[in-house]
Design a protein around this motif. Structure first.
Motif, short mmCIF file in Angstrom:
data_model
loop_
_atom_site.label_atom_id
_atom_site.label_comp_id
_atom_site.label_asym_id
_atom_site.label_seq_id
_atom_site.Cartn_x
_atom_site.Cartn_y
_atom_site.Cartn_z
N ASP A 1 -5.36 -3.78 3.77
CA ASP A 1 -5.07 -5.18 4.03
C ASP A 1 -3.95 -5.70 3.15
O ASP A 1 -3.18 -6.58 3.55
N ALA A 2 -3.85 -5.15 1.93
CA ALA A 2 -2.82 -5.60 0.99
C ALA A 2 -1.42 -5.20 1.44
O ALA A 2 -0.43 -5.76 0.95
N VAL A 3 -1.32 -4.24 2.36
CA VAL A 3 -0.01 -3.79 2.82
C VAL A 3 0.75 -4.92 3.50
O VAL A 3 1.99 -4.96 3.48
N LYS A 4 0.02 -5.88 4.07
CA LYS A 4 0.71 -7.00 4.72
C LYS A 4 1.55 -7.80 3.72
O LYS A 4 2.57 -8.39 4.09
N TYR A 5 1.13 -7.80 2.46
CA TYR A 5 1.93 -8.49 1.44
C TYR A 5 3.20 -7.70 1.11
O TYR A 5 4.23 -8.28 0.78
N HIS A 6 3.11 -6.37 1.20
CA HIS A 6 4.30 -5.55 1.01
C HIS A 6 5.29 -5.81 2.15
O HIS A 6 6.50 -5.89 1.93
#
Length: 249
Positions: free
Chosen positions: A216-221
């Motif tokens: 889910d944190a990849v969306k911030y990348h």
């Protein structure tokens, strides 16, 4: 009933068994600590070398990547081989948490080196933007991957996915630094790759909480790189057709 006859009801072999297995676990733990400590040192060396990519133009990457392979990845491979040989004597899931994070870091250094154009072969020369499969990572490390038929050391799917999330984070950082180096093409390539990666992650049915949160944190990348691309487009540093239809990875 007397205390002597009562104590005779306990078989001394029970405690001998517990003692022997307790000592074995301590010995295994000590050996694992030694191997993983050495492995983590090699990982730190490799990560330190790879950190130089943020100040190295693409045209000068190959000498750096060769150094990464020789001084970073090769020692990692040797130590992972030692770890695999030792741990395959014992139940995998009894001890795997002791080295899982280290293996994830090893996989990430291999993925990043491969993505930047390192670790090429005669049949598949190095090229920027190439994502190594879990099978290719296993071949480089000379260890099995995703084992289902026996209890032995292997690279798991979860370790590979977690390494992919680390890769996207490192590449999102590189996308900004490549602008500083004047390498706009690399920034655009990274943007396309991370978007494709995030889209691929959406197809997965993730049940592990840790893996799901990291994915889910990849969306911030993705958002971080999109901001860079947007800023470059406003400054007319990227042709509009190129920023809207980036090359697929």
């Amino acid at each position: 009933m007397s205390s002597d006859s009562s104590s005779g009801l306990i078989d001394p072999a029970i405690f001998e068994y517990l003692k022997a297995h307790g000592e074995e676990e301590l010995e295994v733990g000590d050996k694992l600590h030694q191997i993983t400590t050495a492995l983590n040192r090699h990982i730190s060396t490799c990560q330190g070398l790879l950190s130089r990519i943020h100040a190295t133009p693409t045209s000068k990457l190959q000498p750096l990547l060769k150094q990464v392979e020789e001084e970073g990845i090769k020692p990692e491979i040797e130590k992972v081989g030692e770890l695999a040989q030792f741990t395959s004597k014992f139940p995998y899931y009894k001890y795997n948490q002791r080295w899982s994070r280290a293996i994830q870091n090893v996989v990430m250094t291999i993925l990043l080196t491969g993505w930047l154009g390192g670790l090429g072969t005669e049949s598949r020369p190095g090229e920027i933007g190439r994502l190594l499969t879990i099978e290719e990572v296993g071949q480089i490390l000379d260890v099995p991957v995703n084992l289902k038929d026996r209890d032995a050391f292997h690279i798991t799917i979860e370790e590979y996915i977690l390494a992919l999330t680390d890769l996207t984070e490192e590449l999102s950082r590189l996308s900004m630094n490549s602008v500083t180096l004047g390498d706009i093409d690399l920034t655009v390539r990274i943007s396309s790759f991370i978007k494709d990666m995030f889209a691929g992650f959406q197809l997965l049915n993730l049940k592990n909480d840790i893996v799901r949160k990291r994915v889910d944190a990849v969306k911030y990348h993705v958002k971080k790189v999109e901001d860079v691309i947007y800023d470059l487009t406003l400054r007319n540093l990227i042709p509009k057709d190129e920023s809207s239809s980036e090359p697929s990875t």
